[in-house]
Design an enzyme around this catalytic site. Structure first.
Site, mmCIF file in Angstrom:
data_model
loop_
_atom_site.group_PDB
_atom_site.id
_atom_site.type_symbol
_atom_site.label_atom_id
_atom_site.label_comp_id
_atom_site.label_asym_id
_atom_site.label_seq_id
_atom_site.Cartn_x
_atom_site.Cartn_y
_atom_site.Cartn_z
ATOM 1 N N ASP A 67 -1.164 9.571 0.400
ATOM 2 C CA ASP A 67 -2.439 9.380 1.098
ATOM 3 C C ASP A 67 -2.794 10.590 1.960
ATOM 4 O O ASP A 67 -1.977 11.506 2.150
ATOM 5 C CB ASP A 67 -2.392 8.104 1.955
ATOM 6 C CG ASP A 67 -1.120 7.988 2.793
ATOM 7 O OD1 ASP A 67 -0.422 9.006 2.980
ATOM 8 O OD2 ASP A 67 -0.814 6.885 3.265
ATOM 9 N N GLU A 143 -3.982 -1.680 3.447
ATOM 10 C CA GLU A 143 -3.877 -2.590 4.581
ATOM 11 C C GLU A 143 -3.931 -4.046 4.104
ATOM 12 O O GLU A 143 -4.361 -4.310 2.979
ATOM 13 C CB GLU A 143 -5.039 -2.328 5.551
ATOM 14 C CG GLU A 143 -5.102 -0.895 6.064
ATOM 15 C CD GLU A 143 -4.079 -0.589 7.159
ATOM 16 O OE1 GLU A 143 -3.208 -1.447 7.420
ATOM 17 O OE2 GLU A 143 -4.150 0.498 7.747
#
Ligand code: PGA
Length: 241
Positions: A67, A143
């Site tokens: 990421d 998430e």
């Protein structure tokens, strides 16, 4: 799922580095998926040590990072590009043209993510993906509540992640609010997944993720379904399992 118990952080780092070295020795031109965060720093330090001793060689390895913050240029001290160079790439012989991190400087999220998925495809997929785990169960920047079937995509960071990351910035306002991250699908397609976890603050989530139900509310829980998943944790992180 295989769980390896380590005595402490140093032992966890050594055991994880051993698994990565074995991968590189078995397949010198392998693709390593790498991760940022505090947890893997010791693993990288151990790999650097073995590289310096001539025990492991990264000259044919390709790396793809999980990421990157959206909106940070590569040379920003808090970019993951910068982190990876400081903590690993600058000290070993991974070839610069075989290092890939999502392009946080590209404001076109759709394009940046599509290009990153194409890179992962073109290098033949990931042989071994290294992961940390967030206290809320996130892996990469996936998430709680996100769909399991996504490739690389742009995410809004949760309050908990912004709070956890603010220690690295001058102020909370400076913490980027979005990131590009490999999706759960990308991670699950890796042929081997290695998670490192240390410290008492990870104990609850480790129990929930790997001994609770598989649910998007706990993104890491999907790893229970991965055919070759290894968790290396220290005593504190594994204290509830
Ligand atoms: P940490 O982060 O290694 O700094 O605890 C893990 C994560 O948020 O993925």
């Amino acid at each position: 799922m295989k769980i390896i118990r380590a005595k402490d952080y140093k032992d966890m780092s050594r055991k994880a580095a051993n698994i990565i070295s074995a991968q590189v020795i078995m397949k010198p031109n392998c693709v390593l998926g790498l991760a940022t965060g505090g947890t893997p720093v010791g693993t990288y330090a151990q790999l650097i040590d073995w590289y310096n001793k001539g025990d492991v060689d990264f000259s044919e390895v390709t790396t793809v990072n999980l990421d990157e913050y959206r909106g940070l240029p590569r040379d920003h001290e808090q970019s993951y590009w910068y982190f990876m160079h400081k903590n690993f790439f600058d000290s070993v012989n991974v070839q610069p043209d075989r290092i890939f991190v999502p392009d946080g400087s590209n404001p076109n999220a759709e394009e940046a993510c599509r290009e990153y998925d194409a890179i992962i495809r073109n290098v033949g997929g990931i042989d071994l993906q290294l992961l940390g785990i967030g206290e809320d169960g996130h892996i990469g920047f996936n998430e709680p509540g996100e769909a399991f079937e996504l490739g690389t995509h742009c995410v809004d960071l949760t309050e908990s992640t912004i709070n956890a990351n603010q220690r690295f910035f001058n102020s909370r306002d400076e913490v980027p609010r979005q990131a590009y991250t490999m999706g759960i699908k990308t991670i699950m397609q890796a042929r081997k997944v290695l998670m490192v976890a240390n410290g008492a603050n990870k104990a609850e989530i480790i129990k929930k993720a790997f001994f609770g139900p598989v649910t998007p509310e706990v993104p890491a829980s999907i790893l229970q379904m991965h055919p070759d998943f290894i968790l290396v944790g220290d005593q504190e992180a594994l204290s509830l399992i």
